[in-house]
Design a protein around this motif. Sequence first.
Motif, PDB file in Angstrom:
ATOM      1  N   LYS B 169      55.435  67.683 -40.427  1.00  0.00           N
ATOM      2  CA  LYS B 169      55.624  66.205 -40.217  1.00  0.00           C
ATOM      3  C   LYS B 169      56.224  65.468 -41.378  1.00  0.00           C
ATOM      4  N   ALA B 170      56.991  64.653 -41.131  1.00  0.00           N
ATOM      5  CA  ALA B 170      57.808  63.974 -42.335  1.00  0.00           C
ATOM      6  C   ALA B 170      57.673  62.493 -42.010  1.00  0.00           C
ATOM      7  N   LEU B 171      57.708  61.875 -43.367  1.00  0.00           N
ATOM      8  CA  LEU B 171      57.499  60.485 -43.332  1.00  0.00           C
ATOM      9  C   LEU B 171      58.621  59.955 -44.259  1.00  0.00           C
ATOM     10  N   PRO B 172      59.588  59.247 -43.595  1.00  0.00           N
ATOM     11  CA  PRO B 172      60.715  58.881 -44.534  1.00  0.00           C
ATOM     12  C   PRO B 172      60.257  57.934 -45.690  1.00  0.00           C
ATOM     13  N   CYS B 173      60.919  58.179 -46.767  1.00  0.00           N
ATOM     14  CA  CYS B 173      60.799  57.233 -48.009  1.00  0.00           C
ATOM     15  C   CYS B 173      62.129  57.180 -48.721  1.00  0.00           C
ATOM     16  N   ARG B 174      61.875  56.491 -49.760  1.00  0.00           N
ATOM     17  CA  ARG B 174      62.835  56.260 -50.842  1.00  0.00           C
ATOM     18  C   ARG B 174      62.749  56.454 -52.183  1.00  0.00           C
ATOM     19  N   ILE B 175      63.517  57.304 -52.822  1.00  0.00           N
ATOM     20  CA  ILE B 175      63.478  57.404 -54.346  1.00  0.00           C
ATOM     21  C   ILE B 175      64.872  56.865 -54.866  1.00  0.00           C
ATOM     22  N   ARG B 176      64.547  56.138 -55.539  1.00  0.00           N
ATOM     23  CA  ARG B 176      65.743  55.054 -56.149  1.00  0.00           C
ATOM     24  C   ARG B 176      66.774  54.715 -54.839  1.00  0.00           C
ATOM     25  N   ASP B 177      67.809  55.222 -54.872  1.00  0.00           N
ATOM     26  CA  ASP B 177      68.657  54.786 -53.728  1.00  0.00           C
ATOM     27  C   ASP B 177      69.027  55.852 -52.933  1.00  0.00           C
ATOM     28  N   TYR B 178      68.142  57.008 -52.926  1.00  0.00           N
ATOM     29  CA  TYR B 178      68.185  57.848 -51.685  1.00  0.00           C
ATOM     30  C   TYR B 178      67.344  57.729 -50.683  1.00  0.00           C
ATOM     31  N   ASP B 193      47.028  66.768 -54.424  1.00  0.00           N
ATOM     32  CA  ASP B 193      47.734  65.629 -55.209  1.00  0.00           C
ATOM     33  C   ASP B 193      49.225  65.969 -55.294  1.00  0.00           C
ATOM     34  N   VAL B 194      49.857  66.791 -54.513  1.00  0.00           N
ATOM     35  CA  VAL B 194      51.290  66.974 -54.778  1.00  0.00           C
ATOM     36  C   VAL B 194      51.907  66.724 -53.290  1.00  0.00           C
ATOM     37  N   ILE B 195      53.063  66.117 -53.674  1.00  0.00           N
ATOM     38  CA  ILE B 195      53.757  65.775 -52.302  1.00  0.00           C
ATOM     39  C   ILE B 195      55.090  66.571 -52.666  1.00  0.00           C
ATOM     40  N   GLU B 196      55.651  66.926 -51.168  1.00  0.00           N
ATOM     41  CA  GLU B 196      57.068  67.417 -51.430  1.00  0.00           C
ATOM     42  C   GLU B 196      58.031  66.609 -50.628  1.00  0.00           C
ATOM     43  N   VAL B 197      59.060  66.412 -51.411  1.00  0.00           N
ATOM     44  CA  VAL B 197      60.197  65.577 -50.723  1.00  0.00           C
ATOM     45  C   VAL B 197      61.456  65.960 -50.394  1.00  0.00           C
ATOM     46  N   ILE B 198      62.104  65.726 -49.214  1.00  0.00           N
ATOM     47  CA  ILE B 198      63.308  66.326 -49.057  1.00  0.00           C
ATOM     48  C   ILE B 198      64.406  65.146 -48.891  1.00  0.00           C
ATOM     49  N   ALA B 199      65.583  65.608 -49.043  1.00  0.00           N
ATOM     50  CA  ALA B 199      66.749  64.648 -49.053  1.00  0.00           C
ATOM     51  C   ALA B 199      68.104  65.531 -48.729  1.00  0.00           C
ATOM     52  N   GLU B 200      68.977  64.620 -48.515  1.00  0.00           N
ATOM     53  CA  GLU B 200      70.195  65.291 -47.935  1.00  0.00           C
ATOM     54  C   GLU B 200      70.575  66.148 -49.176  1.00  0.00           C
ATOM     55  N   LEU B 201      70.652  65.807 -50.337  1.00  0.00           N
ATOM     56  CA  LEU B 201      71.043  66.455 -51.652  1.00  0.00           C
ATOM     57  C   LEU B 201      69.747  66.901 -52.306  1.00  0.00           C
ATOM     58  N   GLU B 202      70.161  67.757 -53.374  1.00  0.00           N
ATOM     59  CA  GLU B 202      69.250  68.282 -54.212  1.00  0.00           C
ATOM     60  C   GLU B 202      68.826  67.121 -55.246  1.00  0.00           C
ATOM     61  N   LEU B 203      67.665  66.825 -54.768  1.00  0.00           N
ATOM     62  CA  LEU B 203      67.112  65.311 -55.625  1.00  0.00           C
ATOM     63  C   LEU B 203      67.008  65.669 -57.179  1.00  0.00           C
ATOM     64  N   ARG B 204      66.551  66.980 -57.530  1.00  0.00           N
ATOM     65  CA  ARG B 204      66.660  67.420 -58.814  1.00  0.00           C
ATOM     66  C   ARG B 204      68.035  67.042 -59.760  1.00  0.00           C
ATOM     67  N   ASN B 210      63.920  66.378 -64.733  1.00  0.00           N
ATOM     68  CA  ASN B 210      63.541  67.445 -65.092  1.00  0.00           C
ATOM     69  C   ASN B 210      61.827  67.350 -64.896  1.00  0.00           C
ATOM     70  N   ASP B 211      61.192  68.389 -65.261  1.00  0.00           N
ATOM     71  CA  ASP B 211      59.627  68.617 -65.099  1.00  0.00           C
ATOM     72  C   ASP B 211      59.013  67.274 -65.985  1.00  0.00           C
ATOM     73  N   ASN B 212      58.040  66.957 -65.193  1.00  0.00           N
ATOM     74  CA  ASN B 212      57.397  65.920 -66.237  1.00  0.00           C
ATOM     75  C   ASN B 212      58.074  64.414 -66.094  1.00  0.00           C
ATOM     76  N   ASP B 213      59.125  64.395 -65.518  1.00  0.00           N
ATOM     77  CA  ASP B 213      59.555  63.117 -65.445  1.00  0.00           C
ATOM     78  C   ASP B 213      58.825  62.339 -64.351  1.00  0.00           C
ATOM     79  N   VAL B 214      58.610  61.009 -64.765  1.00  0.00           N
ATOM     80  CA  VAL B 214      57.779  60.010 -63.995  1.00  0.00           C
ATOM     81  C   VAL B 214      58.774  59.526 -62.982  1.00  0.00           C
ATOM     82  N   ILE B 215      58.390  59.446 -61.695  1.00  0.00           N
ATOM     83  CA  ILE B 215      59.168  59.080 -60.593  1.00  0.00           C
ATOM     84  C   ILE B 215      58.301  58.032 -59.633  1.00  0.00           C
ATOM     85  N   GLU B 216      58.750  57.241 -58.906  1.00  0.00           N
ATOM     86  CA  GLU B 216      58.367  56.487 -57.671  1.00  0.00           C
ATOM     87  C   GLU B 216      58.897  56.807 -56.513  1.00  0.00           C
ATOM     88  N   VAL B 217      58.069  56.880 -55.563  1.00  0.00           N
ATOM     89  CA  VAL B 217      58.351  57.324 -54.281  1.00  0.00           C
ATOM     90  C   VAL B 217      57.903  55.733 -53.172  1.00  0.00           C
TER      91      VAL B 217
END
Lengths: 222, 222
Positions: B169-178, B193-204, B210-217
């Motif tokens: 299952k998938a739940l649409p979301c946004r990270i910054r402008d993606y 406590d881990v989520i996995e996010v997909i997008a059209e591009l390689e988000l990384r 980079n690892d340990n970067d703080v991010i908002e979904v």
Amino acid sequence: MVEAEDLQSLKTIALLGGCKGPIWLSSQSLGSKLGISPQTASRRLIALERQRFIVRSMKPDGQYVVVTREGEQQLRREYADYIRIFNPKRKQYVLTGTVISGLGEGRYYMSIPRYREQFNKHLGFEPFPGTLNIRLDPTSIPVREEIEHIEWFEVPGFTADDRTFGGVKALPCRIRDYECAIVEPSRTHYKTDVIEVIAELELRKALNLNDNDVIEVEISHD
Amino acid sequence: MVEAEDLQSLKTIALLGGCKGPIWLSSQSLGSKLGISPQTASRRLIALERQRFIVRSMKPDGQYVVVTREGEQQLRREYADYIRIFNPKRKQYVLTGTVISGLGEGRYYMSIPRYREQFNKHLGFEPFPGTLNIRLDPTSIPVREEIEHIEWFEVPGFTADDRTFGGVKALPCRIRDYECAIVEPSRTHYKTDVIEVIAELELRKALNLNDNDVIEVEISHD
DNA sequence: ATTACTAAAAGACGAGTAA
DNA sequence: TTTACTCGTCTTTTAGTAA
């Protein structure tokens, strides 16, 4: 009791925005949402219309559908059930207002023996043939609207002596130490800031109340 | 899609306290509540048990019934629908966490073309064959549990090459402008406590993470 | 009293069709 | 395309029964 399938259809329409205004909906689109054939979806819409839960206006390429007040009430009842399941905190509502005089409709109902008998059955006391009228404080108006959607006892209407008597609903409550109930007609829910309360005794005397006295009505509901 | 009647029965059991613990319930008592015969009520209970929405333990004079986690989830979904109907405030959820490495299950799914096609259909983009893994902050865990009950897109499982592929299952979301989507297996919902996010591009790469970067979904849901 | 089966009755479903 | 009818089929329901 409303059919489970009908409720499901009604909910689907509401999710599409049918409570806020007319939405376009074909039997096919409803059917595919519900996993049923367009024929069955059409039948469901007809059933909902017959129960006056929706109003339709046919167009050559579909129909516009809107949920009626009655339909919305049905959904709100369902919603209240889920709230009861998942928010089991025993909720306490308090209405505040001032005692007023004046013949409310409730007083009229309480003068008719048949209603008193019915209330006796549901409330556990035979009410005094009169009501205490309370004008709610403005702050209590939203509370009143909220309790409108919880579970009231319903006394169905009837016909006698060539006259029709409408349905009445009652919500058990408490004033100080007296078990009471708020009563109002089932159908016409014109908004008003006055509630009418019944009890076994004449509340005005039992509580020594006069016009303009401030009073609190408690409703506990889990 | 769960049957409307089954949902109705399940709700009735929940209202009786069946979510909190086993309750005594006979076919007759359920039947009279639902306005159906004891036979039908019995069949409903059997159906609910088959779907693992309830667990029963038979007694000579009735049975003890309790709603399972799965059953409760079903009810919560329904509850969420009603909340959407009556609280149409567009709710905005925000999950915060840190970027981590590691092969999640989602990455595996995204390597399979069939899943990617299905996601394309639902999300409007063909996802990059990989996922961005995010370890949620403890404060985001309750938020994650809450969004568990809103509407996810479901990609059904299938069988190919003598191998079964589970539903996702998938739940649409946004990270910054993606535009992105959170993905997870449909079935096994072990808490993590881990989520996995997909997008059209390689988000990384796209977001230079980079690892340990703080991010908002962000998840917006009305 | 229960549960849950079988079998007859009732009702719902969807294909086909007309408008 | 629609809606909504009829009709044959299939499903669901309930009565009856056994355990």
